[in-house]
Design a protein around this motif. Structure first.
Motif, PDB file in Angstrom:
ATOM      1  N   GLY A  54       0.786  -1.223   0.000  1.00 44.33           N
ATOM      2  CA  GLY A  54       0.000   0.000   0.000  1.00 44.33           C
ATOM      3  C   GLY A  54       0.821   1.277   0.000  1.00 44.33           C
ATOM      4  O   GLY A  54       0.502   2.236   0.698  1.00 44.33           O
ATOM      5  N   GLY A  55       1.903   1.309  -0.765  1.00 47.99           N
ATOM      6  CA  GLY A  55       2.715   2.512  -0.841  1.00 47.99           C
ATOM      7  C   GLY A  55       3.843   2.588   0.158  1.00 47.99           C
ATOM      8  O   GLY A  55       4.603   3.568   0.172  1.00 47.99           O
ATOM      9  N   GLU A  56       3.980   1.608   1.035  1.00 52.47           N
ATOM     10  CA  GLU A  56       5.102   1.594   1.972  1.00 52.47           C
ATOM     11  C   GLU A  56       6.421   1.383   1.209  1.00 52.47           C
ATOM     12  O   GLU A  56       6.437   0.844   0.106  1.00 52.47           O
ATOM     13  CB  GLU A  56       4.917   0.477   2.995  1.00 52.47           C
ATOM     14  N   ARG A  57       7.508   1.784   1.830  1.00 56.17           N
ATOM     15  CA  ARG A  57       8.817   1.642   1.188  1.00 56.17           C
ATOM     16  C   ARG A  57       9.480   0.337   1.625  1.00 56.17           C
ATOM     17  O   ARG A  57       9.629   0.080   2.824  1.00 56.17           O
ATOM     18  CB  ARG A  57       9.729   2.819   1.566  1.00 56.17           C
ATOM     19  N   VAL A  58       9.859  -0.468   0.647  1.00 60.37           N
ATOM     20  CA  VAL A  58      10.587  -1.707   0.930  1.00 60.37           C
ATOM     21  C   VAL A  58      12.072  -1.374   0.961  1.00 60.37           C
ATOM     22  O   VAL A  58      12.678  -1.045  -0.061  1.00 60.37           O
ATOM     23  CB  VAL A  58      10.294  -2.786  -0.127  1.00 60.37           C
ATOM     24  N   GLU A  59      12.648  -1.447   2.140  1.00 62.24           N
ATOM     25  CA  GLU A  59      14.060  -1.105   2.302  1.00 62.24           C
ATOM     26  C   GLU A  59      14.968  -2.234   1.849  1.00 62.24           C
ATOM     27  O   GLU A  59      16.042  -1.997   1.276  1.00 62.24           O
ATOM     28  CB  GLU A  59      14.349  -0.759   3.762  1.00 62.24           C
ATOM     29  N   ARG A  60      14.536  -3.466   2.120  1.00 63.99           N
ATOM     30  CA  ARG A  60      15.393  -4.613   1.791  1.00 63.99           C
ATOM     31  C   ARG A  60      14.546  -5.855   1.564  1.00 63.99           C
ATOM     32  O   ARG A  60      13.423  -5.970   2.075  1.00 63.99           O
ATOM     33  CB  ARG A  60      16.400  -4.862   2.916  1.00 63.99           C
ATOM     34  N   ILE A  61      15.095  -6.763   0.792  1.00 61.94           N
ATOM     35  CA  ILE A  61      14.473  -8.058   0.528  1.00 61.94           C
ATOM     36  C   ILE A  61      15.439  -9.135   0.995  1.00 61.94           C
ATOM     37  O   ILE A  61      16.567  -9.232   0.489  1.00 61.94           O
ATOM     38  CB  ILE A  61      14.160  -8.245  -0.973  1.00 61.94           C
TER      39      ILE A  61
END
Length: 294
Positions: free
Chosen positions: A74-81
């Protein structure tokens, strides 16, 4: 032996399950729709945190799963996978997810063995931007993960321990729905049993597996999984005494009994892993494809 598996998973593919609150960080589970004999109801992806998040295992290459992950964010920022291991049902969706989010990738390292026999499902293209050694930590707001190198199912397998909350992201090393297949040469039974004993020695409040539903208080299952492997090893020794020298095709039914035909090949892989472990310990030997006890 009877195993305390959770044989159902009520979460529909692409739906979001909220986990981890109120005492811990927000955790969301999204299951891919890649059900099968080796993936149960599908591969789990997890979102840890809120606002700026960490994602564990992008899952298979599947536009529907990618859409479900992006919708859950929902628009959150994915910092790392974070990647538990390099099997394509866990990494196939990585390129598309990284392109959509710009997130950094973290894992133990690339796949440890080259293409060849026993490399079914391996992702030899994965190269993490940041490597996580055993004991490395990753932190976010209100949480800290410790990487646990747990080889056996896959040589570069990592579990992730959510410190201070007793939660284990088990990948395919420890699943709530079934045992893990161990496929040589990348899979190694001695490594698997040692890593499983290491994980079982700790107390956990929750297991969040790569396949299957979350499992509260997983200690009984972890100890049962280890006991199961030890019992299987004894069955292998008995079968060698009764049928050896013999090929895998003879030993599989002798050790496993009647099983789902779709799982015969997987049983053969795990049996070979047991045999290689026993051979390294001096309890078995192989010549021209025939195995015997020593």
């Amino acid at each position: 032996m009877s195993m305390p598996f959770a044989k159902t998973d009520a979460l529909p593919a692409a739906a979001v399950e909220e986990l981890g609150r109120p005492s811990g960080p927000r955790i969301r589970r999204i299951r891919a729709g890649n059900a099968g004999p080796f993936t149960f109801m599908g591969t789990n992806s997890y979102v840890l945190g809120e606002g700026t998040v960490t994602l564990i295992d992008p899952g298979p290459e599947d536009p529907a799963h990618l859409a479900a992950l992006l919708a859950a964010l929902g628009g959150e920022r994915v910092e790392r996978i974070l990647v538990t291991h390099t099997h394509r049902d866990h990494t196939g969706g990585l390129s598309a997810l990284q392109a959509a989010t710009g997130a950094a990738t973290l894992g133990f390292g690339p796949h440890q063995t080259p293409p060849g026999p026993g490399a079914e499902g391996a992702d030899h293209d994965f190269q993490p931007q940041h490597r996580l050694a055993d004991g490395a930590t990753v932190a976010g707001e209100g949480w800290r993960l410790t990487a646990l190198h747990t080889p056996g199912h896959c040589a570069n397998h990592l579990c992730f321990a959510l410190e201070d909350h007793g939660i284990l992201f088990g990948g395919d090393h420890a699943m709530s729905c079934s045992t893990s297949v161990v496929i040589p040469p990348d899979g190694d039974m001695a490594d698997y049993m040692a890593a499983l004993a290491r994980v079982a020695a700790r107390e956990w409040s929750m297991l969040l597996p790569g396949h299957g539903a979350p499992l509260a208080e997983p200690g009984a299952l972890l100890h049962a999984l280890l006991a199961h492997r030890r019992e299987r090893e004894q069955l292998v020794l008995v079968a060698l005494g009764q049928h050896g020298p013999a090929p895998l095709e003879v030993l599989v039914p002798a050790v496993y009994g009647p099983i789902d035909p779709r799982l015969v090949r997987a049983a053969g892989h795990s049996l070979l892993a047991h045999l290689r472990k026993l051979a390294a310990e001096g309890a078995a030997a192989e010549q021209a494809g025939l195995w015997r006890g020593r």
